[in-house]
Design a protein around this motif. Structure first.
Motif, mmCIF file in Angstrom:
data_model
loop_
_atom_site.group_PDB
_atom_site.id
_atom_site.type_symbol
_atom_site.label_atom_id
_atom_site.label_comp_id
_atom_site.label_asym_id
_atom_site.label_seq_id
_atom_site.Cartn_x
_atom_site.Cartn_y
_atom_site.Cartn_z
ATOM 1 N N ALA A 40 0.840 -1.184 0.000
ATOM 2 C CA ALA A 40 0.000 0.000 0.000
ATOM 3 C C ALA A 40 0.881 1.242 0.000
ATOM 4 O O ALA A 40 2.048 1.187 0.401
ATOM 5 C CB ALA A 40 -0.914 -0.001 1.222
ATOM 6 N N PRO A 41 0.336 2.377 -0.438
ATOM 7 C CA PRO A 41 1.125 3.617 -0.454
ATOM 8 C C PRO A 41 1.701 3.941 0.919
ATOM 9 O O PRO A 41 0.986 3.927 1.925
ATOM 10 C CB PRO A 41 0.112 4.673 -0.893
ATOM 11 N N GLY A 42 2.995 4.213 0.969
ATOM 12 C CA GLY A 42 3.653 4.569 2.211
ATOM 13 C C GLY A 42 3.959 3.417 3.141
ATOM 14 O O GLY A 42 4.439 3.639 4.252
ATOM 15 N N LYS A 43 3.692 2.196 2.719
ATOM 16 C CA LYS A 43 3.933 1.033 3.559
ATOM 17 C C LYS A 43 4.860 0.040 2.871
ATOM 18 O O LYS A 43 5.044 0.071 1.658
ATOM 19 C CB LYS A 43 2.615 0.342 3.918
ATOM 20 N N GLN A 44 5.445 -0.841 3.677
ATOM 21 C CA GLN A 44 6.303 -1.888 3.146
ATOM 22 C C GLN A 44 5.478 -3.020 2.553
ATOM 23 O O GLN A 44 4.309 -3.209 2.898
ATOM 24 C CB GLN A 44 7.219 -2.435 4.244
ATOM 25 N N ARG A 45 6.098 -3.765 1.665
ATOM 26 C CA ARG A 45 5.441 -4.926 1.090
ATOM 27 C C ARG A 45 5.217 -5.983 2.170
ATOM 28 O O ARG A 45 6.106 -6.251 2.990
ATOM 29 C CB ARG A 45 6.281 -5.488 -0.055
ATOM 30 N N GLU A 46 4.034 -6.581 2.187
ATOM 31 C CA GLU A 46 3.699 -7.571 3.190
ATOM 32 C C GLU A 46 3.133 -8.827 2.553
ATOM 33 O O GLU A 46 2.503 -8.779 1.494
ATOM 34 C CB GLU A 46 2.686 -7.011 4.198
ATOM 35 N N LEU A 47 3.342 -9.948 3.222
ATOM 36 C CA LEU A 47 2.784 -11.221 2.766
ATOM 37 C C LEU A 47 1.295 -11.256 3.061
ATOM 38 O O LEU A 47 0.872 -11.002 4.186
ATOM 39 C CB LEU A 47 3.485 -12.386 3.460
ATOM 40 N N VAL A 48 0.508 -11.591 2.053
ATOM 41 C CA VAL A 48 -0.937 -11.712 2.199
ATOM 42 C C VAL A 48 -1.340 -13.163 2.402
ATOM 43 O O VAL A 48 -2.092 -13.499 3.321
ATOM 44 C CB VAL A 48 -1.672 -11.128 0.981
ATOM 45 N N ALA A 49 -0.864 -14.033 1.527
ATOM 46 C CA ALA A 49 -1.213 -15.447 1.582
ATOM 47 C C ALA A 49 -0.160 -16.251 0.857
ATOM 48 O O ALA A 49 0.471 -15.772 -0.080
ATOM 49 C CB ALA A 49 -2.591 -15.699 0.966
ATOM 50 N N ALA A 50 0.025 -17.487 1.289
ATOM 51 C CA ALA A 50 0.985 -18.381 0.657
ATOM 52 C C ALA A 50 0.417 -19.792 0.613
ATOM 53 O O ALA A 50 -0.397 -20.177 1.462
ATOM 54 C CB ALA A 50 2.316 -18.377 1.408
ATOM 55 N N ILE A 51 0.852 -20.558 -0.371
ATOM 56 C CA ILE A 51 0.408 -21.938 -0.504
ATOM 57 C C ILE A 51 1.590 -22.794 -0.935
ATOM 58 O O ILE A 51 2.316 -22.459 -1.869
ATOM 59 C CB ILE A 51 -0.775 -22.053 -1.494
ATOM 60 N N ARG A 52 1.802 -23.897 -0.228
ATOM 61 C CA ARG A 52 2.872 -24.823 -0.537
ATOM 62 C C ARG A 52 2.445 -25.791 -1.626
ATOM 63 O O ARG A 52 1.268 -25.859 -1.996
ATOM 64 C CB ARG A 52 3.289 -25.592 0.719
ATOM 65 N N SER A 53 3.399 -26.567 -2.123
ATOM 66 C CA SER A 53 3.100 -27.524 -3.180
ATOM 67 C C SER A 53 2.138 -28.614 -2.719
ATOM 68 O O SER A 53 1.427 -29.198 -3.545
ATOM 69 C CB SER A 53 4.388 -28.160 -3.713
ATOM 70 N N ASP A 54 2.103 -28.894 -1.415
ATOM 71 C CA ASP A 54 1.175 -29.890 -0.887
ATOM 72 C C ASP A 54 -0.191 -29.312 -0.559
ATOM 73 O O ASP A 54 -1.060 -30.017 -0.043
ATOM 74 C CB ASP A 54 1.768 -30.583 0.345
ATOM 75 N N GLY A 55 -0.398 -28.034 -0.830
ATOM 76 C CA GLY A 55 -1.676 -27.394 -0.602
ATOM 77 C C GLY A 55 -1.817 -26.682 0.722
ATOM 78 O O GLY A 55 -2.843 -26.032 0.958
ATOM 79 N N THR A 56 -0.834 -26.790 1.589
ATOM 80 C CA THR A 56 -0.875 -26.104 2.871
ATOM 81 C C THR A 56 -0.858 -24.593 2.659
ATOM 82 O O THR A 56 -0.069 -24.082 1.867
ATOM 83 C CB THR A 56 0.309 -26.523 3.747
ATOM 84 N N THR A 57 -1.716 -23.889 3.376
ATOM 85 C CA THR A 57 -1.835 -22.447 3.210
ATOM 86 C C THR A 57 -1.583 -21.717 4.514
ATOM 87 O O THR A 57 -1.717 -22.274 5.605
ATOM 88 C CB THR A 57 -3.229 -22.057 2.705
ATOM 89 N N ASN A 58 -1.216 -20.447 4.389
ATOM 90 C CA ASN A 58 -1.194 -19.554 5.529
ATOM 91 C C ASN A 58 -1.558 -18.155 5.059
ATOM 92 O O ASN A 58 -1.333 -17.798 3.899
ATOM 93 C CB ASN A 58 0.148 -19.580 6.270
ATOM 94 N N TYR A 59 -2.140 -17.383 5.971
ATOM 95 C CA TYR A 59 -2.666 -16.070 5.644
ATOM 96 C C TYR A 59 -2.241 -15.043 6.675
ATOM 97 O O TYR A 59 -2.040 -15.363 7.845
ATOM 98 C CB TYR A 59 -4.195 -16.094 5.611
ATOM 99 N N ALA A 60 -2.137 -13.810 6.223
ATOM 100 C CA ALA A 60 -1.975 -12.715 7.157
ATOM 101 C C ALA A 60 -3.231 -12.607 8.016
ATOM 102 O O ALA A 60 -4.341 -12.862 7.545
ATOM 103 C CB ALA A 60 -1.735 -11.410 6.413
#
Length: 121
Positions: A40-60
């Motif tokens: 976002a403007p004026g902010k650092q890049r942040e992780l929103v969501a990720a998914i591994r090859s086995d389908g495991t996910t994590n979210y902010a």
């Protein structure tokens, strides 16, 4: 020789939904983790969501229960479904993938150029 291209994004009203996708192409042996970041403007890049090859996910924490990340390994794509959007979700969304190219066992990060998501009040 590897590139990521995002599609989707745009302007939506608060409470609405939007879907962004990212496709990888080039000399790809395997894709491990896939993820979406945002800045976002004026902010650092942040992780929103990720998914591994086995389908495991994590979210902010800020998007849990509202966003869903998925991948299509046959198409080398990752998708982020965004529901119940808020003005604070407004940002440039960047696709990230950890990719091993043909001829190497080492994976490294590749980035898309970003797609704008704007949520109006």
């Amino acid at each position: 020789q590897v590139q990521l291209v995002e599609s989707g994004g745009g302007l939506v009203q608060a409470g609405g939904s939007l879907r962004v996708s990212c496709a990888a192409s080039g000399s790809i042996a395997s894709i491990n983790a896939m993820a979406w970041y945002r800045q976002a403007p004026g902010k650092q890049r942040e992780l929103v969501a990720a998914i591994r090859s086995d389908g495991t996910t994590n979210y902010a924490d800020s998007v849990k229960g509202r966003f869903t990340i998925s991948r299509d390994n046959a198409k080398n794509t990752v998708t982020l479904q965004m529901n119940s959007l808020k003005p604070e979700d407004t940002a440039i969304y960047y696709c990230n993938m950890k990719i091993a190219r043909w001829g190497t066992l080492v994976s490294r990060d590749y980035w898309g150029q970003g797609t704008q998501v704007t949520v109006s009040s």
